[in-house]
Scaffold this motif. Structure first.
Motif, mmCIF file in Angstrom:
data_model
loop_
_atom_site.group_PDB
_atom_site.id
_atom_site.type_symbol
_atom_site.label_atom_id
_atom_site.label_comp_id
_atom_site.label_asym_id
_atom_site.label_seq_id
_atom_site.Cartn_x
_atom_site.Cartn_y
_atom_site.Cartn_z
ATOM 1 N N ASP A 50 0.792 -1.222 0.000
ATOM 2 C CA ASP A 50 0.000 0.000 0.000
ATOM 3 C C ASP A 50 0.833 1.286 0.000
ATOM 4 O O ASP A 50 0.513 2.237 -0.707
ATOM 5 C CB ASP A 50 -0.907 -0.048 1.243
ATOM 6 N N HIS A 51 1.906 1.331 0.760
ATOM 7 C CA HIS A 51 2.589 2.629 0.881
ATOM 8 C C HIS A 51 4.077 2.534 1.227
ATOM 9 O O HIS A 51 4.558 3.279 2.076
ATOM 10 C CB HIS A 51 1.862 3.538 1.886
ATOM 11 N N ASN A 52 4.798 1.681 0.499
ATOM 12 C CA ASN A 52 6.245 1.648 0.732
ATOM 13 C C ASN A 52 6.945 2.680 -0.162
ATOM 14 O O ASN A 52 7.836 2.360 -0.942
ATOM 15 C CB ASN A 52 6.801 0.237 0.486
ATOM 16 N N ASP A 53 6.549 3.932 0.007
ATOM 17 C CA ASP A 53 7.092 5.004 -0.843
ATOM 18 C C ASP A 53 8.590 5.190 -0.636
ATOM 19 O O ASP A 53 9.278 5.745 -1.492
ATOM 20 C CB ASP A 53 6.415 6.340 -0.525
ATOM 21 N N ALA A 54 9.078 4.747 0.507
ATOM 22 C CA ALA A 54 10.503 4.927 0.806
ATOM 23 C C ALA A 54 11.351 3.762 0.292
ATOM 24 O O ALA A 54 12.562 3.791 0.416
ATOM 25 C CB ALA A 54 10.688 5.083 2.313
ATOM 26 N N TYR A 55 10.710 2.744 -0.264
ATOM 27 C CA TYR A 55 11.408 1.553 -0.779
ATOM 28 C C TYR A 55 12.109 0.767 0.333
ATOM 29 O O TYR A 55 13.147 0.145 0.102
ATOM 30 C CB TYR A 55 12.422 1.921 -1.873
ATOM 31 N N PHE A 56 11.568 0.771 1.534
ATOM 32 C CA PHE A 56 12.165 0.027 2.652
ATOM 33 C C PHE A 56 12.500 -1.408 2.238
ATOM 34 O O PHE A 56 11.615 -2.171 1.818
ATOM 35 C CB PHE A 56 11.197 -0.070 3.836
ATOM 36 N N GLY A 57 13.755 -1.787 2.359
ATOM 37 C CA GLY A 57 14.186 -3.179 2.213
ATOM 38 C C GLY A 57 14.081 -3.805 0.842
ATOM 39 O O GLY A 57 14.431 -4.971 0.665
ATOM 40 N N ALA A 58 13.611 -3.052 -0.166
ATOM 41 C CA ALA A 58 13.193 -3.676 -1.424
ATOM 42 C C ALA A 58 14.331 -3.880 -2.415
ATOM 43 O O ALA A 58 15.337 -3.179 -2.401
ATOM 44 C CB ALA A 58 12.111 -2.819 -2.076
ATOM 45 N N ILE A 59 14.080 -4.826 -3.322
ATOM 46 C CA ILE A 59 14.921 -4.940 -4.513
ATOM 47 C C ILE A 59 14.501 -3.815 -5.453
ATOM 48 O O ILE A 59 13.306 -3.593 -5.679
ATOM 49 C CB ILE A 59 14.707 -6.297 -5.223
ATOM 50 N N ILE A 60 15.483 -3.132 -5.981
ATOM 51 C CA ILE A 60 15.228 -2.061 -6.941
ATOM 52 C C ILE A 60 15.634 -2.552 -8.332
ATOM 53 O O ILE A 60 16.722 -3.093 -8.512
ATOM 54 C CB ILE A 60 16.020 -0.791 -6.578
ATOM 55 N N GLY A 61 14.773 -2.360 -9.313
ATOM 56 C CA GLY A 61 15.069 -2.710 -10.695
ATOM 57 C C GLY A 61 13.962 -2.173 -11.590
ATOM 58 O O GLY A 61 12.904 -1.771 -11.091
ATOM 59 N N ARG A 62 14.134 -2.146 -12.912
ATOM 60 C CA ARG A 62 15.367 -2.640 -13.493
ATOM 61 C C ARG A 62 16.563 -1.735 -13.236
ATOM 62 O O ARG A 62 17.704 -2.201 -13.360
ATOM 63 C CB ARG A 62 15.209 -2.794 -15.016
ATOM 64 N N PHE A 63 16.322 -0.461 -12.933
ATOM 65 C CA PHE A 63 17.475 0.421 -12.829
ATOM 66 C C PHE A 63 17.488 1.177 -11.511
ATOM 67 O O PHE A 63 16.645 2.035 -11.258
ATOM 68 C CB PHE A 63 17.516 1.416 -14.003
ATOM 69 N N GLY A 64 18.454 0.858 -10.682
ATOM 70 C CA GLY A 64 18.609 1.533 -9.394
ATOM 71 C C GLY A 64 18.981 2.997 -9.596
ATOM 72 O O GLY A 64 19.774 3.333 -10.465
ATOM 73 N N ASN A 65 18.352 3.835 -8.781
ATOM 74 C CA ASN A 65 18.512 5.271 -8.840
ATOM 75 C C ASN A 65 17.914 5.832 -10.144
ATOM 76 O O ASN A 65 16.973 5.258 -10.685
ATOM 77 C CB ASN A 65 19.956 5.697 -8.594
ATOM 78 N N ARG A 66 18.468 6.919 -10.633
ATOM 79 C CA ARG A 66 17.745 7.709 -11.642
ATOM 80 C C ARG A 66 18.252 7.526 -13.070
ATOM 81 O O ARG A 66 19.440 7.305 -13.284
ATOM 82 C CB ARG A 66 17.857 9.200 -11.268
ATOM 83 N N ILE A 67 17.318 7.675 -13.997
ATOM 84 C CA ILE A 67 17.673 7.837 -15.408
ATOM 85 C C ILE A 67 17.152 9.214 -15.812
ATOM 86 O O ILE A 67 15.943 9.486 -15.747
ATOM 87 C CB ILE A 67 17.082 6.707 -16.275
ATOM 88 N N GLY A 68 18.105 10.091 -16.145
ATOM 89 C CA GLY A 68 17.768 11.482 -16.436
ATOM 90 C C GLY A 68 16.914 11.599 -17.688
ATOM 91 O O GLY A 68 17.165 10.917 -18.700
ATOM 92 N N GLY A 69 15.895 12.468 -17.617
ATOM 93 C CA GLY A 69 15.073 12.726 -18.794
ATOM 94 C C GLY A 69 14.246 11.534 -19.237
ATOM 95 O O GLY A 69 13.658 11.548 -20.323
ATOM 96 N N CYS A 70 14.192 10.499 -18.417
ATOM 97 C CA CYS A 70 13.336 9.326 -18.686
ATOM 98 C C CYS A 70 13.656 8.634 -20.008
ATOM 99 O O CYS A 70 12.757 8.055 -20.646
ATOM 100 C CB CYS A 70 11.851 9.711 -18.639
ATOM 101 N N GLY A 71 14.909 8.703 -20.452
ATOM 102 C CA GLY A 71 15.251 8.005 -21.682
ATOM 103 C C GLY A 71 16.744 7.759 -21.802
ATOM 104 O O GLY A 71 17.553 8.313 -21.048
ATOM 105 N N PHE A 72 17.087 6.888 -22.737
ATOM 106 C CA PHE A 72 18.489 6.557 -23.000
ATOM 107 C C PHE A 72 18.528 5.792 -24.316
ATOM 108 O O PHE A 72 17.474 5.455 -24.886
ATOM 109 C CB PHE A 72 19.084 5.703 -21.866
ATOM 110 N N SER A 73 19.713 5.501 -24.798
ATOM 111 C CA SER A 73 19.777 4.583 -25.937
ATOM 112 C C SER A 73 20.713 3.446 -25.588
ATOM 113 O O SER A 73 21.669 3.618 -24.814
ATOM 114 C CB SER A 73 20.224 5.304 -27.212
ATOM 115 N N VAL A 74 20.386 2.290 -26.124
ATOM 116 C CA VAL A 74 21.201 1.109 -25.845
ATOM 117 C C VAL A 74 21.468 0.395 -27.164
ATOM 118 O O VAL A 74 20.526 0.029 -27.871
ATOM 119 C CB VAL A 74 20.542 0.195 -24.776
ATOM 120 N N ASP A 75 22.740 0.266 -27.504
ATOM 121 C CA ASP A 75 23.150 -0.343 -28.779
ATOM 122 C C ASP A 75 22.373 0.258 -29.958
ATOM 123 O O ASP A 75 21.888 -0.476 -30.829
ATOM 124 C CB ASP A 75 22.984 -1.866 -28.733
ATOM 125 N N GLY A 76 22.194 1.582 -29.923
ATOM 126 C CA GLY A 76 21.551 2.275 -31.032
ATOM 127 C C GLY A 76 20.036 2.350 -30.951
ATOM 128 O O GLY A 76 19.412 3.116 -31.683
#
Ligand code: GAL
Length: 338
Positions: A50-76
């Motif tokens: 319901d409300h683990n907004d702080a991510y207590f104890g959790a596995i983070i994925g696919r990408f831990g922390n931030r991806i700027g601008g909500c985009g990237f490129s991978v192998d083109g």
């Protein structure tokens, strides 16, 4: 969804759930043998859902922390429109990250440990990421008082992967005195500079002569309110430190010590970075285990991972995972006393 409890021959206990791979309790002794639960969290799986907004104890994925601008490129291949959950940026895997999915759990055991193996298939396009990603996370509690995490994954398309575990610690006990009095030592002479939103600028700077210098142990509280804009712009410590070790080698990232109880936590990892987060966004709005209210900075995280926003910084260690490759990463938490 279920809870699983691991116990070692010394009475240490680690409790987890297959929901989000969340570690909800870690019971370790102080220097007099008195046990406390040093992990912030909730009592029930429903509260995590319901409300683990702080991510207590959790596995983070696919990408831990931030991806700027909500985009990237991978192998083109351009990947855009990742879920914006952090003021224009993508945080901790998006709307329904690995912290909010049901993992398949299997109890395992071996020489000197018991554990749980968690498995999850993240389908092609889930949260905008390419490739069917088959991920496993193994948690082991060993008789040497270690909590070991082993991450593996394969993908059928070129993608990015950067998992971590988001446990918050207070070595005085999750409901104990403030961890700002804990001493922290980080095995890092460099950190990745970031903007006020936590997105790396690409610069890798020296900690020398600044409040970011944790090469010698010092209390969190001695520097968390630093006037240095590097620290104050993030509301305290919330930075990726570059661990001093060879790539891929299992090396020391951090040591935390609570002089009052004598409890010590050492973190070793094969990852190149550790996000030291001093719980700045905790604000008393989450009531956790036993009705305890988690105030600002009442727990801290040592998130071992690749650097934030790596897909957008070619000179950072790479987070690309290609078909035919096996992603492997290991982090070891050693619980001791002084
Ligand atoms: C940390 C991150 C913080 C904050 C926190 C969750 O990993 O570095 O900026 O987002 O997670 O509240």
């Amino acid at each position: 969804m279920e809870f699983y409890t691991l116990e070692n021959k010394n009475g240490l206990k680690l409790k987890l759930t297959n929901f989000g791979g969340i570690v909800s309790e870690i019971h370790v002794p102080d220097r007099d043998g008195k046990f406390a639960d040093i992990a912030l969290g909730f009592d029930s799986i429903e509260e995590y859902q319901d409300h683990n907004d702080a991510y207590f104890g959790a596995i983070i994925g696919r990408f831990g922390n931030r991806i700027g601008g909500c985009g990237f490129s991978v192998d083109g291949a351009e990947v855009s429109g990742l879920f914006d959950n952090d003021e224009g940026n993508h945080l901790h895997g998006g709307k329904v990250g690995f912290d909010k999915v049901a993992w398949t759990a299997e109890r395992i055991s071996g020489e000197g440990y018991t554990g749980v193996k968690l498995s999850y298939r993240s389908v092609d396009g889930e949260e905008g990421y390419p490739g069917n990603l088959d991920a496993t996370v193994v948690y082991k509690l060993t008789d040497a008082n270690e909590w070991v995490i082993e991450y593996e994954a394969v993908s059928d398309k070129a993608t990015v992967y950067n998992p971590t575990n988001h446990s918050y610690f207070n070595l005085a006990g999750h409901d104990g005195a403030s961890p700002l009095s804990h001493e922290v030592q980080l095995n890092a002479k460099l950190f990745t500079a970031c903007d006020a939103g936590g997105i790396p600028t690409g610069e890798v700077l020296s900690v020398a002569g600044t409040d970011m210098d944790f090469r010698a142990a010092k209390t969190i509280g001695s520097a968390v309110d630093s006037a240095d804009p590097v620290v104050s712009s993030r509301g305290g410590f919330d930075h990726n430190f570059v661990i001093d070790k060879k790539p891929g080698e299992l090396g020391l990232a951090a040591v935390a010590y609570d002089a009052a109880s004598g409890r010590e936590l050492k973190v070793y990892t094969t990852e190149p970075g550790v996000q030291f987060y001093s719980g700045n966004f905790l604000d008393g709005s989450l009531t956790g285990k036993g009705g305890h209210v988690y105030e600002k900075r009442s727990g801290f995280c040592l998130e071992t991972q690749h650097f934030p926003d790596s897909p957008n910084h070619g000179h950072f260690p790479m987070t690309t995972l290609r078909p035919g490759e096996v992603f492997c990463s290991k982090t070891v938490h050693v619980f001791g006393v002084r």
